[in-house]
Write a protein that holds these residues in place. Structure first.
Motif, PDB file in Angstrom:
ATOM      1  N   ASN A   1     -16.933  56.844 -17.947  1.00  0.00           N
ATOM      2  CA  ASN A   1     -18.363  56.840 -18.244  1.00  0.00           C
ATOM      3  C   ASN A   1     -19.137  57.522 -17.122  1.00  0.00           C
ATOM      4  O   ASN A   1     -18.591  57.817 -16.069  1.00  0.00           O
ATOM      5  CB  ASN A   1     -18.858  55.408 -18.467  1.00  0.00           C
ATOM      6  CG  ASN A   1     -18.598  54.513 -17.264  1.00  0.00           C
ATOM      7  OD1 ASN A   1     -19.106  54.745 -16.175  1.00  0.00           O
ATOM      8  ND2 ASN A   1     -17.780  53.482 -17.454  1.00  0.00           N
ATOM      9  N   ILE A   2     -20.414  57.776 -17.343  1.00  0.00           N
ATOM     10  CA  ILE A   2     -21.171  58.570 -16.371  1.00  0.00           C
ATOM     11  C   ILE A   2     -21.458  57.791 -15.097  1.00  0.00           C
ATOM     12  O   ILE A   2     -21.852  58.381 -14.093  1.00  0.00           O
ATOM     13  CB  ILE A   2     -22.490  59.102 -16.968  1.00  0.00           C
ATOM     14  CG1 ILE A   2     -23.437  57.957 -17.337  1.00  0.00           C
ATOM     15  CG2 ILE A   2     -22.221  59.973 -18.167  1.00  0.00           C
ATOM     16  CD1 ILE A   2     -24.793  58.449 -17.791  1.00  0.00           C
ATOM     17  N   ALA A   3     -21.246  56.497 -15.112  1.00  0.00           N
ATOM     18  CA  ALA A   3     -21.425  55.732 -13.876  1.00  0.00           C
ATOM     19  C   ALA A   3     -20.315  56.058 -12.884  1.00  0.00           C
ATOM     20  O   ALA A   3     -20.519  56.012 -11.673  1.00  0.00           O
ATOM     21  CB  ALA A   3     -21.440  54.235 -14.182  1.00  0.00           C
ATOM     22  N   THR A   4     -19.133  56.422 -13.395  1.00  0.00           N
ATOM     23  CA  THR A   4     -17.984  56.662 -12.513  1.00  0.00           C
ATOM     24  C   THR A   4     -18.156  57.904 -11.655  1.00  0.00           C
ATOM     25  O   THR A   4     -18.126  57.825 -10.438  1.00  0.00           O
ATOM     26  CB  THR A   4     -16.692  56.744 -13.333  1.00  0.00           C
ATOM     27  OG1 THR A   4     -16.556  55.542 -14.095  1.00  0.00           O
ATOM     28  CG2 THR A   4     -15.497  56.918 -12.422  1.00  0.00           C
ATOM     29  N   PRO A   5     -18.375  59.107 -12.249  1.00  0.00           N
ATOM     30  CA  PRO A   5     -18.547  60.291 -11.382  1.00  0.00           C
ATOM     31  C   PRO A   5     -19.827  60.247 -10.575  1.00  0.00           C
ATOM     32  O   PRO A   5     -19.904  60.778  -9.484  1.00  0.00           O
ATOM     33  CB  PRO A   5     -18.565  61.447 -12.394  1.00  0.00           C
ATOM     34  CG  PRO A   5     -18.995  60.835 -13.679  1.00  0.00           C
ATOM     35  CD  PRO A   5     -18.421  59.450 -13.671  1.00  0.00           C
ATOM     36  N   ARG A   6     -20.871  59.578 -11.109  1.00  0.00           N
ATOM     37  CA  ARG A   6     -22.139  59.562 -10.411  1.00  0.00           C
ATOM     38  C   ARG A   6     -22.056  58.793  -9.106  1.00  0.00           C
ATOM     39  O   ARG A   6     -22.709  59.107  -8.128  1.00  0.00           O
ATOM     40  CB  ARG A   6     -23.202  58.932 -11.336  1.00  0.00           C
ATOM     41  CG  ARG A   6     -24.598  59.016 -10.814  1.00  0.00           C
ATOM     42  CD  ARG A   6     -25.583  58.680 -11.930  1.00  0.00           C
ATOM     43  NE  ARG A   6     -25.190  57.472 -12.650  1.00  0.00           N
ATOM     44  CZ  ARG A   6     -25.427  56.243 -12.210  1.00  0.00           C
ATOM     45  NH1 ARG A   6     -26.035  56.078 -11.059  1.00  0.00           N
ATOM     46  NH2 ARG A   6     -25.055  55.202 -12.900  1.00  0.00           N
TER      47      ARG A   6
END
Length: 615
Positions: free
Chosen positions: A413-418
């Protein structure tokens, strides 16, 4: 001169063909307009008008050389009557699809148009028995899909006589009795799972996968267990004392297994703290929760024998997508699995099954919605089909807990790379914002009665596929979650309107989306999660200058400022000033994903200018 003579000779023929094509088009339009009149809720067919011929862009009309050969009227909310008698006046019509609508009543009389090759009526509300002669004379029929309806009675015997049949989908109905003696060697796709069928599977069908017949307790024969084995087990009904002994013995074994399981669990609890806090469910799902590499040794179902003294009942999965390869609960539980995450609503696992990876979500805080109403809601979600919405492929219902099955998405999900080491460039972040906006607008259009349609939009509920396209997940949960639990944890219930009026609106999703935009821009955790009592303006001011608000990985400013303003407008507490999701999509689409250079950035504005603009 010769060419002129040939042209003059050919002119009458050309005129005749032209006139024939024109009159034929007019005839097709009259037929289709009459057919439209038999339907209800036809807003999706608004461009079916006499102002242009059907083959010139009528929605859902498929043509070849100026002739109507197919109708693809899917996902339109249509109901009323499928007037086959009128459709039979289209001589070239060969394919009809009315999947994912709201048609009720008995099966239309398809024999009135015996030239049909494909008929798709799955995911509607048809019911009742189908006459044995329902498919008599349909020698051209190749594909028939009637899945996810409420048909009952016996499977029509004439289906076994349709010579060209290659696909038959009858799963998730209420058919009973024996399967007709199908003899078609070309039958390659066949599914009667989750019905009430009994008896021996015909020999021609024995080559198919067992999942094609799962959910029919009294079916036997290859590819399922042999009928002789079933007869031996049922033979125990003649000896009640023996049956009681078998049940008692099986229960004792199950009790020992559970005791051993709990002892092992107790020893392991010190090493896996996140599992110690979980509510305990069924034994096999708890073992999956431990991330066991192999699940084939787990206690099955409830851990007790069936009333007949035979094997414990197998829990059934309900599939929502026709194209999904079928598998049963036993196969899922035997697959390799690892836990991906634990949340306030349950846990998420990655399972390896049939050469592909699946995501299995276990929800433990569902409300007491009846099984029928829950299934109906899941069917609504199963009709979702958009490139920016992660589809639910199957689900499992139990009163205490539910499972959702979907394809595994490799980029997380976008929380991971962010928050991790991987940075996302500006163009990728803008692509994510645009995709989320489109997916959210789609959900609002497809689920108009659900307020809000998503309800739990945040970074961890936006997945990224291999090309970093966003996929919305955990949508449509509000009607099936316990409200007290949802009020404490779902993002929608933290909105200003709910705090003030105890009500949610369609613009609540817009408010959630605004905070998501700020997360994507700044690379910081959501103000909702971290500081729920702090307003957005205060949160931004604590970051210093406007320049420092933006994630330093992004070396562009102009369009970032535009997106920041959009995010802030979405976060407004005043509902009247907050834009509709359609307006948000239009504003975001105006931002181009062009690249910027350092000269543009340095000449954009001074820090003092940005400070004044912030005020």
């Amino acid at each position: 001169m010769v060419q002129r003579d040939v042209l003059l000779q050919a002119t009458p023929i050309l005129l005749f063909l032209l006139l024939f094509a024109t009159s034929h088009g007019e005839l097709d339009s009259n037929v289709l307009l009459k057919f439209k009149a038999s339907l209800e809720n036809t807003a999706a067919l608004a461009n079916w008008t006499v102002s242009k011929p059907p083959c010139n862009g009528w929605k859902g009309v498929l043509c070849d050389r100026g002739h109507v050969w197919g109708l693809q009227l899917e996902n339109m909310g249509l109901h009323g009557v499928i007037d086959v008698e009128t459709l039979a006046k289209l001589p070239n019509l060969r394919s009809v699809s009315f999947k994912n609508n709201d048609f009720k009543g008995s099966l239309p009389n398809l024999t009135l148009h015996g030239a049909l090759k494909t008929v798709f009526l799955s995911n509607n509300k048809f019911s009742g028995e189908i006459p044995d002669n329902a498919f008599y004379g349909m020698r051209s029929l190749k594909k028939l899909h009637l899945a996810n309806n409420k048909f009952s009675g016996h499977i029509p015997a004439t289906l076994a006589t349709v010579p060209r049949l290659v696909e038959l989908a009858l799963e998730d109905n209420e058919f009973e009795g024996e399967i007709p003696n199908f003899q078609q060697q070309g039958l390659i796709k066949f599914n009667v799972s989750n019905n009430r069928l009994a008896g021996q599977i015909p020999q021609v069908l024995s080559r198919l996968h067992a999942s094609s017949f799962s959910g029919n307790k009294e079916l036997c024969g290859a590819p399922l267990e042999s009928c002789s084995a079933n007869n031996d087990e049922s033979f125990q009904h003649l000896f009640p004392e023996t049956t009681i002994g078998v049940v008692a013995g099986a229960a004792l074994v199950s009790l020992l297994e559970v005791c051993i399981f709990l002892m092992c669990r107790k020893k392991q609890q010190g090493g896996i703290p996140e599992l110690n806090q979980m509510e305990r469910g069924s034994p096999e799902l708890n073992r999956m929760e431990r991330g066991s590499p192999e699940l084939n040794q787990m206690v099955r179902s409830t851990g007790s024998a069936s009333p007949e003294g035979g094997k414990p009942s197998v829990r059934l999965l309900t599939f929502l997508k026709e194209e999904t390869e079928r598998f049963d609960m036993q196969e899922l539980l035997k697959s390799s699995a690892e836990i991906l995450s634990s949340s306030v609503f349950g846990s998420t696992y990655k399972a390896g099954l049939k050469g592909k990876k699946m995501t299995v979500k276990r929800f433990k805080h569902m409300n007491q919605l009846s099984k029928e109403d829950f299934n109906e809601h899941m069917r609504r979600l199963g009709r979702i089909n958009h490139r920016n919405v992660h589809p639910i492929l199957a689900f499992y219902y139990k009163k205490e807990e539910k499972l959702f099955v979907a394809d595994f998405v490799h980029n997380g999900n976008i929380a991971t790379p962010r928050h991790g080491n991987q940075s996302l460039e500006w163009r990728t972040r803008l692509k994510i914002v645009k995709g989320v906006a489109k997916g959210l607008l789609y959900l609002h259009n497809e689920l108009p009665s659900l307020t809000p349609a998503h309800g739990h939009l945040k970074a961890s509920n936006v997945l990224l596929d291999a090309d970093f396209n966003p996929l919305l997940t955990d949508y449509g949960l509000i009607p099936i979650l316990k409200k007290d639990h949802a009020k404490h944890h779902m993002i929608a219930y933290k909105s200003p309107e709910y705090k003030e009026t105890a009500k949610l609106t369609k613009k609540t999703d817009v408010w959630c989306f605004g905070h998501l935009i700020l997360e994507i821009l700044t690379g910081r955790s959501s103000v909702i999660d971290q500081q729920p009592d702090v307003d957005v303006a205060t949160w931004l001011k604590t970051s210093g200058t406007s320049a420092s608000v933006f994630d330093q990985e992004m070396a562009v400013m102009g369009d970032m400022m535009k997106l920041l303003k959009i995010g802030l407008s979405c976060c407004q507490a005043n509902l009247e000033r907050r834009p509709e999701i359609k307006e948000v999509v239009e504003m975001v689409e105006e931002i181009k994903d062009k690249e910027f250079n350092d000269d543009f950035v340095s000449s954009y504005a001074s820090e003092s200018d940005m400070r004044s603009s912030r005020g």
